[in-house]
Design a protein around this motif. Sequence first.
Motif, PDB file in Angstrom:
ATOM      1  N   VAL A  14       0.757  -1.202   0.207  1.00 47.85           N
ATOM      2  CA  VAL A  14       0.070   0.012  -0.121  1.00 47.85           C
ATOM      3  C   VAL A  14       0.995   1.252  -0.035  1.00 47.85           C
ATOM      4  CG1 VAL A  14      -1.755   1.304   1.380  1.00 47.85           C
ATOM      5  CG2 VAL A  14      -1.801  -1.256   1.076  1.00 47.85           C
ATOM      6  N   VAL A  16       0.837   5.264   0.341  1.00 49.39           N
ATOM      7  CA  VAL A  16      -0.047   6.483   0.519  1.00 49.39           C
ATOM      8  C   VAL A  16       0.999   7.684   0.355  1.00 49.39           C
ATOM      9  CG1 VAL A  16      -1.048   7.515   2.514  1.00 49.39           C
ATOM     10  CG2 VAL A  16      -0.852   5.096   2.424  1.00 49.39           C
ATOM     11  N   THR A  62      -1.848  -1.210  -3.904  1.00 47.51           N
ATOM     12  CA  THR A  62      -3.174  -0.169  -3.654  1.00 47.51           C
ATOM     13  C   THR A  62      -2.400   1.073  -3.638  1.00 47.51           C
ATOM     14  OG1 THR A  62      -4.247  -2.180  -2.565  1.00 47.51           O
ATOM     15  CG2 THR A  62      -4.821   0.134  -2.203  1.00 47.51           C
ATOM     16  N   VAL A  64      -3.195   5.137  -2.171  1.00 51.28           N
ATOM     17  CA  VAL A  64      -4.019   5.842  -1.265  1.00 51.28           C
ATOM     18  C   VAL A  64      -3.637   7.237  -1.516  1.00 51.28           C
ATOM     19  CG1 VAL A  64      -5.078   6.453   1.090  1.00 51.28           C
ATOM     20  CG2 VAL A  64      -4.824   3.809   0.375  1.00 51.28           C
ATOM     21  N   THR A  77      -9.513  11.643   1.079  1.00 49.18           N
ATOM     22  CA  THR A  77      -8.825  10.540   0.618  1.00 49.18           C
ATOM     23  C   THR A  77      -9.303   9.798  -0.530  1.00 49.18           C
ATOM     24  OG1 THR A  77      -9.817   8.935   1.953  1.00 49.18           O
ATOM     25  CG2 THR A  77      -7.776   9.883   2.747  1.00 49.18           C
ATOM     26  N   THR A  78      -8.522   9.460  -1.456  1.00 43.88           N
ATOM     27  CA  THR A  78      -8.959   8.404  -2.862  1.00 43.88           C
ATOM     28  C   THR A  78      -8.175   7.223  -2.807  1.00 43.88           C
ATOM     29  OG1 THR A  78      -9.284  10.643  -3.935  1.00 43.88           O
ATOM     30  CG2 THR A  78      -9.253   8.455  -5.184  1.00 43.88           C
ATOM     31  N   CYS A  79      -8.868   6.122  -2.580  1.00 45.99           N
ATOM     32  CA  CYS A  79      -8.425   4.828  -2.446  1.00 45.99           C
ATOM     33  C   CYS A  79      -8.587   4.071  -3.939  1.00 45.99           C
ATOM     34  CB  CYS A  79      -8.899   3.938  -1.600  1.00 45.99           C
ATOM     35  SG  CYS A  79      -8.562   4.588   0.149  1.00 45.99           S
TER      36      CYS A  79
END
Length: 97
Positions: A14, A16, A62, A64, A77-79
């Motif tokens: 992930v 971020v 992923t 974020v 936030t945009t995931c």
Amino acid sequence: MVVADQGNWVADVVVVIEGTANISPYIESLKNNYIVPTLEHFNGGPSDDRDCGCDYNSTLYTLVVFMAADCAPEPSTTCFSPTPSTSKFISWLDKVS
């Protein structure tokens, strides 16, 4: 999460990242010097747009993106959903302004 299977391993990666104007001048440097090498490490090599992986036995990536609180009424936030494709992940990253 990292799972080892007879010498092969898969992970959930992930990333971020800040999506505000503060990061704008540094996004290409961040991408080329940190994110792409990390993806290549977990992928076992450079990104290939023909490689789509498989959802059940490969590393998933992923993205974020978080914004400042003053972005209201938009979400802070945009995931992006997990993908086994590093090229798809990089295309998402290219859309971060």
